[in-house]
Enzyme design. Sequence first.
Site, PDB file in Angstrom:
ATOM      1  N   ASP A 169      -4.483   8.872   5.668  1.00 54.92           N
ATOM      2  CA  ASP A 169      -4.215   7.914   4.596  1.00 54.92           C
ATOM      3  C   ASP A 169      -2.705   7.876   4.381  1.00 54.92           C
ATOM      4  O   ASP A 169      -2.030   6.960   4.817  1.00 54.92           O
ATOM      5  CB  ASP A 169      -4.977   8.317   3.345  1.00 54.92           C
ATOM      6  CG  ASP A 169      -4.999   7.239   2.278  1.00 54.92           C
ATOM      7  OD1 ASP A 169      -4.007   6.497   2.169  1.00 54.92           O
ATOM      8  OD2 ASP A 169      -5.993   7.121   1.550  1.00 54.92           O
TER       9      ASP A 169
ATOM     10  N   ASN B 259      -1.651   1.668   6.867  1.00 52.62           N
ATOM     11  CA  ASN B 259      -1.773   2.433   5.628  1.00 52.62           C
ATOM     12  C   ASN B 259      -0.474   3.199   5.408  1.00 52.62           C
ATOM     13  O   ASN B 259       0.533   2.615   5.082  1.00 52.62           O
ATOM     14  CB  ASN B 259      -3.002   3.347   5.700  1.00 52.62           C
ATOM     15  CG  ASN B 259      -3.474   3.809   4.339  1.00 52.62           C
ATOM     16  OD1 ASN B 259      -2.679   4.037   3.445  1.00 52.62           O
ATOM     17  ND2 ASN B 259      -4.775   3.947   4.182  1.00 52.62           N
TER      18      ASN B 259
ATOM     19  N   ASN C   4       0.796  -1.224   0.000  1.00 50.79           N
ATOM     20  CA  ASN C   4       0.000   0.000   0.000  1.00 50.79           C
ATOM     21  C   ASN C   4       0.823   1.266   0.000  1.00 50.79           C
ATOM     22  O   ASN C   4       0.586   2.166  -0.800  1.00 50.79           O
ATOM     23  CB  ASN C   4      -0.943  -0.015   1.201  1.00 50.79           C
ATOM     24  CG  ASN C   4      -1.851   1.184   1.262  1.00 50.79           C
ATOM     25  OD1 ASN C   4      -1.543   2.188   1.900  1.00 50.79           O
ATOM     26  ND2 ASN C   4      -2.982   1.110   0.567  1.00 50.79           N
TER      27      ASN C   4
END
Length: 335
Positions: free
Chosen positions: A245, A192, A140
Site C-alpha cells: 500500500d 498507490n 492517493n
Amino acid sequence: MALSGSSIAACPAAPPAPAGIAAHYRGLRPNKMLSRLTQLARLPGENVLTEGPACDRAGNVYFTHVRASQIFKWDPHRRSLSLFRADTHNTNGMCFDPQGRLLCCEGGAQARRVTRQNMTTGAIEVLADRYDDRPLAAPNDVCIDRRGRIYFSTRGGVDELPGINPKAVYRIDLDGRLHRLLVEPRQIQMPNGVEVAHDGRTLYVIETHPNAGWHRDIRAFDLDANGDIANERVVIDFYPGRSGDGMCVDAVGNLYVAAGLHQLRDTSETLATRPGIHVISPQGQLLAFRETPEDILTNCCFGGDDLRTLYITGGALLMSLRTEIPGSDIYRPQN
C-alpha cells in the site's frame, strides 16, 4: 487552482513479473532490522482507516482517518493524541516538505486535489487539482525528492466517474507546473504508494490492482536530473496476495513496505502476502518482516531523533517499531 503541463515520460514495456512473495518468507531468517511492534494509539469507532503517517522536525506524527476526513497528531514526548484538523476531504497520503509544510492528498469527490498547509498559520494552498482542464482522479500518496519536486499518485479515474482524468502518477515542479509521468492503461494500472530513493535516482511506484491478472508489485524507474523517468522494472511481485500500500526508504536504499491481509476481502487477492512491514532491497530481496495485528495495513514513515523509529498505520491503529538502519533524511524537514 489549475496547473498545466502535458509531458508524459515514455516507459518501455516492463519485463515479465517474477513469482509471488511466498518463496521469500521461506528463506527469511530472524534478524535485528526490525524490533517488536508497539501499539501507540487506537482511534475509536467502527470502519476506521488510518493512513498517511508523516513526521515533523519536532518528532510529532500526523496521520489520517480517511473515512472520517480527519488528521490526528501523536506527540511522542507526551504520548498524547489530539485531533489536528477536520474536514480534510478524505485526505489519504501525506508528507512534509523541506520547509516543514504538510502536503496532503485530498481524495474526496468534492476536492480531488493536492494541498500544502503552513503549519504556523494554518493556511492551505492548492498545488494541483486539474490536468488538461479535467479534474484529477483521487490523489492517493505523495512524496518529494531532494530538489523539492513533488510526486503523487491518483486512483479511481474515469471508471469511477466520467469526465475526470484516469489513474496516473504526476510530478509538480518547483515552478508549479504539473507533469503526468504515467497513465493507465498502458503505463500504469492501479498506482498507490510512491517514493523517491535515498540517492534521488529512482522513483518507486506500488501497483495494487485487486482484480485477477492485474499488477500487484513494486515498480522502479530511473529518475534523471529533470525528474523524468525511464527504464521500468519490477522490484518484487506480491501477486496473488495483496500488494503493498504505502512505503518509505532507509538511508541505504531499502524499502519498508506495508502489505498483506489477515482476512480475505471481496477481491481476488489471496493471503499469500503476510500482513506486515516488509523490508525489501533495491534488488528485490526480502530482508526482514514484522507482522502487524490488524487489517487493513496502509502506510509507514520514519521519525524520531535518530530516524530509527518507524511509524505504521493500519486499521484503527497507530503503531511503531525500532529499526536497525535509520530512515532516509529526505523525510526530515529542515525547519
